[in-house]
Design a protein around this motif. Structure first.
Motif, PDB file in Angstrom:
ATOM      1  N   ASN A   1       0.808  -1.221   0.000  1.00 34.40           N
ATOM      2  CA  ASN A   1       0.000   0.000   0.000  1.00 34.40           C
ATOM      3  C   ASN A   1       0.838   1.267   0.000  1.00 34.40           C
ATOM      4  O   ASN A   1       0.326   2.346  -0.267  1.00 34.40           O
ATOM      5  N   ASN A   2       2.114   1.154   0.311  1.00 31.06           N
ATOM      6  CA  ASN A   2       2.981   2.330   0.400  1.00 31.06           C
ATOM      7  C   ASN A   2       3.842   2.553  -0.841  1.00 31.06           C
ATOM      8  O   ASN A   2       4.545   3.549  -0.921  1.00 31.06           O
ATOM      9  N   LEU A   3       3.797   1.652  -1.798  1.00 27.43           N
ATOM     10  CA  LEU A   3       4.723   1.731  -2.930  1.00 27.43           C
ATOM     11  C   LEU A   3       4.599   3.026  -3.707  1.00 27.43           C
ATOM     12  O   LEU A   3       5.595   3.636  -4.076  1.00 27.43           O
ATOM     13  N   ALA A   4       3.387   3.471  -3.958  1.00 29.62           N
ATOM     14  CA  ALA A   4       3.192   4.688  -4.747  1.00 29.62           C
ATOM     15  C   ALA A   4       3.743   5.912  -4.026  1.00 29.62           C
ATOM     16  O   ALA A   4       4.251   6.833  -4.669  1.00 29.62           O
ATOM     17  N   ASN A   5       3.652   5.936  -2.703  1.00 26.17           N
ATOM     18  CA  ASN A   5       4.146   7.092  -1.954  1.00 26.17           C
ATOM     19  C   ASN A   5       5.647   7.275  -2.146  1.00 26.17           C
ATOM     20  O   ASN A   5       6.111   8.388  -2.376  1.00 26.17           O
ATOM     21  N   GLY A   6       6.402   6.195  -2.034  1.00 31.51           N
ATOM     22  CA  GLY A   6       7.846   6.287  -2.200  1.00 31.51           C
ATOM     23  C   GLY A   6       8.227   6.771  -3.583  1.00 31.51           C
ATOM     24  O   GLY A   6       9.090   7.642  -3.732  1.00 31.51           O
ATOM     25  N   TRP A   7       7.568   6.237  -4.584  1.00 28.55           N
ATOM     26  CA  TRP A   7       7.861   6.637  -5.961  1.00 28.55           C
ATOM     27  C   TRP A   7       7.519   8.108  -6.166  1.00 28.55           C
ATOM     28  O   TRP A   7       8.287   8.858  -6.761  1.00 28.55           O
ATOM     29  N   GLU A   8       6.374   8.523  -5.647  1.00 29.36           N
ATOM     30  CA  GLU A   8       5.930   9.918  -5.795  1.00 29.36           C
ATOM     31  C   GLU A   8       6.891  10.884  -5.102  1.00 29.36           C
ATOM     32  O   GLU A   8       7.260  11.917  -5.673  1.00 29.36           O
ATOM     33  N   LEU A   9       7.295  10.562  -3.907  1.00 30.85           N
ATOM     34  CA  LEU A   9       8.245  11.430  -3.191  1.00 30.85           C
ATOM     35  C   LEU A   9       9.565  11.529  -3.939  1.00 30.85           C
ATOM     36  O   LEU A   9      10.099  12.627  -4.146  1.00 30.85           O
ATOM     37  N   ASP A  10      10.095  10.389  -4.349  1.00 39.72           N
ATOM     38  CA  ASP A  10      11.380  10.365  -5.040  1.00 39.72           C
ATOM     39  C   ASP A  10      11.322  11.125  -6.359  1.00 39.72           C
ATOM     40  O   ASP A  10      12.247  11.849  -6.703  1.00 39.72           O
ATOM     41  N   ARG A  11      10.223  10.992  -7.039  1.00 38.74           N
ATOM     42  CA  ARG A  11      10.040  11.664  -8.339  1.00 38.74           C
ATOM     43  C   ARG A  11      10.162  13.182  -8.213  1.00 38.74           C
ATOM     44  O   ARG A  11      10.622  13.860  -9.132  1.00 38.74           O
ATOM     45  N   HIS A  12       9.778  13.709  -7.057  1.00 39.37           N
ATOM     46  CA  HIS A  12       9.838  15.152  -6.822  1.00 39.37           C
ATOM     47  C   HIS A  12      11.080  15.579  -6.039  1.00 39.37           C
ATOM     48  O   HIS A  12      11.181  16.735  -5.611  1.00 39.37           O
ATOM     49  N   GLY A  13      12.010  14.637  -5.844  1.00 38.46           N
ATOM     50  CA  GLY A  13      13.258  14.969  -5.161  1.00 38.46           C
ATOM     51  C   GLY A  13      13.155  15.009  -3.649  1.00 38.46           C
ATOM     52  O   GLY A  13      14.031  15.549  -2.985  1.00 38.46           O
ATOM     53  N   TYR A  14      12.078  14.441  -3.104  1.00 36.40           N
ATOM     54  CA  TYR A  14      11.896  14.399  -1.655  1.00 36.40           C
ATOM     55  C   TYR A  14      12.459  13.103  -1.081  1.00 36.40           C
ATOM     56  O   TYR A  14      12.672  12.126  -1.789  1.00 36.40           O
ATOM     57  N   VAL A  15      12.659  13.088   0.231  1.00 34.93           N
ATOM     58  CA  VAL A  15      13.153  11.901   0.920  1.00 34.93           C
ATOM     59  C   VAL A  15      11.999  10.920   1.102  1.00 34.93           C
ATOM     60  O   VAL A  15      10.938  11.280   1.610  1.00 34.93           O
TER      61      VAL A  15
END
Length: 92
Positions: free
Chosen positions: A50-64
């Motif tokens: 359930n958390n996979l999209a969050n990590g990808w989304e954060l990384d895509r925008h240069g966030y930790v």
């Protein structure tokens, strides 16, 4: 940067990019005191579908993201952890 510092930054970035509810769930990291406990918490999170999209989304925008913490802290995590993180972030 310590795991605690990275998690605090990840929580703030999650609040900014994903939303308050996701940041509140991530904020549970504060109940853990040792690095070993924090590592187990992070390992559970990266394996949660359930958390996979969050990590990808954060990384895509240069966030930790949780996954970027795993990749930035190889002394704490296994190769399997790193593989999961790379796959989630589309770096495999």
């Amino acid at each position: 940067m310590s795991l605690r510092d990275q998690l605090a930054q990840c929580e703030e970035h999650t609040r900014q990019q994903i939303g308050q509810a996701a940041a509140n769930r991530l904020g549970n990291w504060r109940q853990y005191q040792t690095n070993d406990e924090l590592v187990m918490f992070i390992q559970r999170l990266i394996r949660n579908q359930n958390n996979l999209a969050n990590g990808w989304e954060l990384d895509r925008h240069g966030y930790v993201s949780i996954e970027s913490i795993v990749l930035a802290s190889p002394d704490f995590f296994t190769e399997q952890d790193a593989q999961i993180a790379r796959q989630t972030l589309g770096r495999s």
